[in-house]
Design an enzyme around this catalytic site. Structure first.
Site, PDB file in Angstrom:
ATOM      1  N   ARG A   1       0.858  -1.180   0.000  1.00 16.47           N
ATOM      2  CA  ARG A   1       0.000   0.000   0.000  1.00 16.47           C
ATOM      3  C   ARG A   1       0.902   1.240   0.000  1.00 16.47           C
ATOM      4  O   ARG A   1       2.041   1.187   0.439  1.00 16.47           O
ATOM      5  CB  ARG A   1      -0.915   0.011   1.221  1.00 16.47           C
ATOM      6  CG  ARG A   1      -1.859  -1.188   1.299  1.00 16.47           C
ATOM      7  CD  ARG A   1      -2.673  -1.163   2.581  1.00 16.47           C
ATOM      8  NE  ARG A   1      -3.598  -2.296   2.649  1.00 16.47           N
ATOM      9  CZ  ARG A   1      -3.292  -3.487   3.142  1.00 16.47           C
ATOM     10  NH1 ARG A   1      -2.066  -3.701   3.625  1.00 16.47           N
ATOM     11  NH2 ARG A   1      -4.178  -4.462   3.172  1.00 16.47           N
TER      12      ARG A   1
ATOM     13  N   LYS B   1      -1.917  -2.820   7.640  1.00 13.81           N
ATOM     14  CA  LYS B   1      -3.323  -2.762   8.026  1.00 13.81           C
ATOM     15  C   LYS B   1      -3.704  -3.928   8.924  1.00 13.81           C
ATOM     16  O   LYS B   1      -4.521  -3.792   9.835  1.00 13.81           O
ATOM     17  CB  LYS B   1      -4.187  -2.769   6.757  1.00 13.81           C
ATOM     18  CG  LYS B   1      -5.654  -2.528   6.992  1.00 13.81           C
ATOM     19  CD  LYS B   1      -6.380  -2.457   5.659  1.00 13.81           C
ATOM     20  CE  LYS B   1      -7.868  -2.216   5.850  1.00 13.81           C
ATOM     21  NZ  LYS B   1      -8.570  -2.141   4.540  1.00 13.81           N
TER      22      LYS B   1
ATOM     23  N   HIS C   1      -4.023   3.215  -5.114  1.00  9.09           N
ATOM     24  CA  HIS C   1      -4.173   1.763  -4.968  1.00  9.09           C
ATOM     25  C   HIS C   1      -3.972   1.030  -6.284  1.00  9.09           C
ATOM     26  O   HIS C   1      -3.869  -0.199  -6.292  1.00  9.09           O
ATOM     27  CB  HIS C   1      -5.562   1.452  -4.399  1.00  9.09           C
ATOM     28  CG  HIS C   1      -5.519   0.526  -3.220  1.00  9.09           C
ATOM     29  ND1 HIS C   1      -4.724   0.743  -2.110  1.00  9.09           N
ATOM     30  CD2 HIS C   1      -6.166  -0.640  -2.966  1.00  9.09           C
ATOM     31  CE1 HIS C   1      -4.889  -0.218  -1.237  1.00  9.09           C
ATOM     32  NE2 HIS C   1      -5.748  -1.082  -1.737  1.00  9.09           N
TER      33      HIS C   1
ATOM     34  N   ARG D   1      -0.889  -1.216  -6.323  1.00 13.29           N
ATOM     35  CA  ARG D   1      -1.071  -2.508  -5.651  1.00 13.29           C
ATOM     36  C   ARG D   1      -1.847  -3.465  -6.548  1.00 13.29           C
ATOM     37  O   ARG D   1      -1.510  -4.642  -6.673  1.00 13.29           O
ATOM     38  CB  ARG D   1      -1.796  -2.288  -4.328  1.00 13.29           C
ATOM     39  CG  ARG D   1      -2.016  -3.510  -3.454  1.00 13.29           C
ATOM     40  CD  ARG D   1      -2.520  -3.033  -2.101  1.00 13.29           C
ATOM     41  NE  ARG D   1      -3.086  -4.079  -1.270  1.00 13.29           N
ATOM     42  CZ  ARG D   1      -2.383  -4.828  -0.417  1.00 13.29           C
ATOM     43  NH1 ARG D   1      -1.075  -4.665  -0.339  1.00 13.29           N
ATOM     44  NH2 ARG D   1      -2.967  -5.734   0.331  1.00 13.29           N
TER      45      ARG D   1
ATOM     46  N   HIS E   1      -3.251 -10.088   3.006  1.00 19.13           N
ATOM     47  CA  HIS E   1      -4.688 -10.173   3.225  1.00 19.13           C
ATOM     48  C   HIS E   1      -4.997 -11.116   4.388  1.00 19.13           C
ATOM     49  O   HIS E   1      -4.361 -12.158   4.530  1.00 19.13           O
ATOM     50  CB  HIS E   1      -5.395 -10.672   1.970  1.00 19.13           C
ATOM     51  CG  HIS E   1      -5.466  -9.654   0.884  1.00 19.13           C
ATOM     52  ND1 HIS E   1      -5.617  -9.971  -0.449  1.00 19.13           N
ATOM     53  CD2 HIS E   1      -5.404  -8.296   0.929  1.00 19.13           C
ATOM     54  CE1 HIS E   1      -5.654  -8.876  -1.173  1.00 19.13           C
ATOM     55  NE2 HIS E   1      -5.522  -7.841  -0.358  1.00 19.13           N
TER      56      HIS E   1
ATOM     57  N   TYR F   1      -8.382 -11.320  -7.746  1.00 19.62           N
ATOM     58  CA  TYR F   1      -7.400 -11.335  -8.832  1.00 19.62           C
ATOM     59  C   TYR F   1      -7.311 -12.704  -9.506  1.00 19.62           C
ATOM     60  O   TYR F   1      -6.555 -12.864 -10.461  1.00 19.62           O
ATOM     61  CB  TYR F   1      -6.020 -10.966  -8.281  1.00 19.62           C
ATOM     62  CG  TYR F   1      -5.983  -9.657  -7.531  1.00 19.62           C
ATOM     63  CD1 TYR F   1      -5.978  -8.451  -8.208  1.00 19.62           C
ATOM     64  CD2 TYR F   1      -5.956  -9.638  -6.139  1.00 19.62           C
ATOM     65  CE1 TYR F   1      -5.941  -7.241  -7.520  1.00 19.62           C
ATOM     66  CE2 TYR F   1      -5.916  -8.435  -5.444  1.00 19.62           C
ATOM     67  CZ  TYR F   1      -5.913  -7.243  -6.135  1.00 19.62           C
ATOM     68  OH  TYR F   1      -5.887  -6.066  -5.455  1.00 19.62           O
TER      69      TYR F   1
END
Length: 352
Positions: free
Chosen positions: A197, A220, A272, A275, A298, A307
């Protein structure tokens, strides 16, 4: 005296646990009388209808602030989320927490949609406010149920994630070279090379770059991520950080450079997009979806599956298992298509 024996052998109970609340009863045994007295005294200790608990008169904004004091301060985006919630309180009229209903939120949601707000952003704000009541109830700070528990989030068409093509990447890098910011291209290259990010790449320091890897700490998910990089990129990063100490905030410079590059991006996907570009090219080159999950950091595979459709082998069975497979579709519409000789499940040839 609370308990006394009558001439006929029975027992009388006369108890007044609090002033103005008196109980009398005649029973056969002393033990029974003692139980009655104890029961009445215990009942008066508990909050009942004649001694109700004070009503919660806190406004919605006070509950949001209380949530931040008890829980929000411990999460990464706590202050930003609190500011968003306080704006919601103003738009809702800042009612008492006990008076808030799902209808209030649905009405606000309608006004925001008519004003052109993005449905996903509306759902995010709704989730934040719902979490305030859930957390305060879990901690025992409120004793009433979540008034938003039955409100469902909006359903909307999922947007396709944008990414830069092989031709657009050098186009963007050229635009970044023309930026006044000395570090914007370097931060962008870190994002393209690692899938980080923007805030993670911009927060890199000299001690987090070693042995051709970068370590992201301000993530995050609160988990460390160590991602390999090329030797050339490592040398450029260390040289810059040795001279300047750390990266400056160059997110605005990146947005300006994107606008000057002529690359059109969907709303809300500016920084973003780097990314998304890393993840998309990773999958198109045959990368493993589980490996990508770890690289991106994630928490669940569901996020990474966005994706998966870019993988060369994704859903390839649709080509050979669809009902047209085996038909000669090259003929004109006026000509009846001929089906090829296919084997059925029993091993025999199907009839044309």
């Amino acid at each position: 005296m609370a308990i006394e024996q009558l001439p006929d052998g029975r027992w009388r109970v006369d108890v007044e646990p609090i002033k103005g609340k008196r109980f009398r009863k005649t029973v056969k045994t002393k033990a029974e009388a003692q139980r009655f007295e104890a029961t009445k005294r215990a009942a008066m200790i508990q909050p009942t209808n004649w001694n109700p608990k004070p009503k919660d008169r806190r406004k919605l904004s006070e509950l949001v602030q209380r949530w931040y004091d008890l829980h929000g301060h411990s999460i990464t985006s706590g202050r930003r989320r609190t500011n968003t919630l306080l704006l919601m309180c103003q738009r809702l009229g800042d009612p008492l927490g006990t008076k808030l209903t799902g209808a209030h939120l649905v009405e606000l949601r309608r006004r925001e949609l008519e004003a052109g707000a993005v449905p996903k952003s509306i759902n995010n704000r709704f989730t934040y406010l719902k979490a305030v009541f859930n957390e305060l109830h879990r901690l025992g700070d409120i004793d009433y149920p979540n008034p938003l528990a039955k409100v469902k989030p909006l359903k909307f068409q999922e947007r396709q994630l944008s990414y830069l093509t092989a031709k657009q990447i050098p186009q963007l890098l050229d635009a970044l070279d023309s930026s006044r910011s000395s570090c914007v291209r370097l931060v962008a290259e870190v994002c393209l090379a690692t899938g980080a990010r923007w805030s993670e790449a911009q927060g890199l320091t000299r001690d987090l770059i070693r042995h051709q890897t970068v370590t992201f700490t301000n993530t995050k998910s609160k988990r460390l991520r160590v991602i390999p990089i090329s030797q050339a990129l490592e040398q450029r990063l260390t040289a810059y950080l040795d001279d300047h100490g750390r990266f400056t905030d160059c997110s605005r410079a990146f947005r300006i450079a994107v606008a000057h590059s002529g690359i059109a991006l969907p709303r809300g996907q500016c920084s973003h997009v780097l990314r998304h570009t890393f993840a998309s090219h990773f999958m198109m080159s045959g990368g493993n979806i589980l490996t990508l999950k770890e690289i991106l950091g994630h928490a669940s595979l569901t996020m990474t599956m966005r994706y998966a459709h870019l993988s060369p082998s994704h859903l390839r069975d649709a080509l050979k298992l669809n009902p047209l497979d085996g038909f000669d579709t090259s003929s004109t519409p006026a000509t009846k298509p001929k089906k090829k000789n296919l084997k059925n499940q029993s091993g025999g040839a199907t009839k044309p």
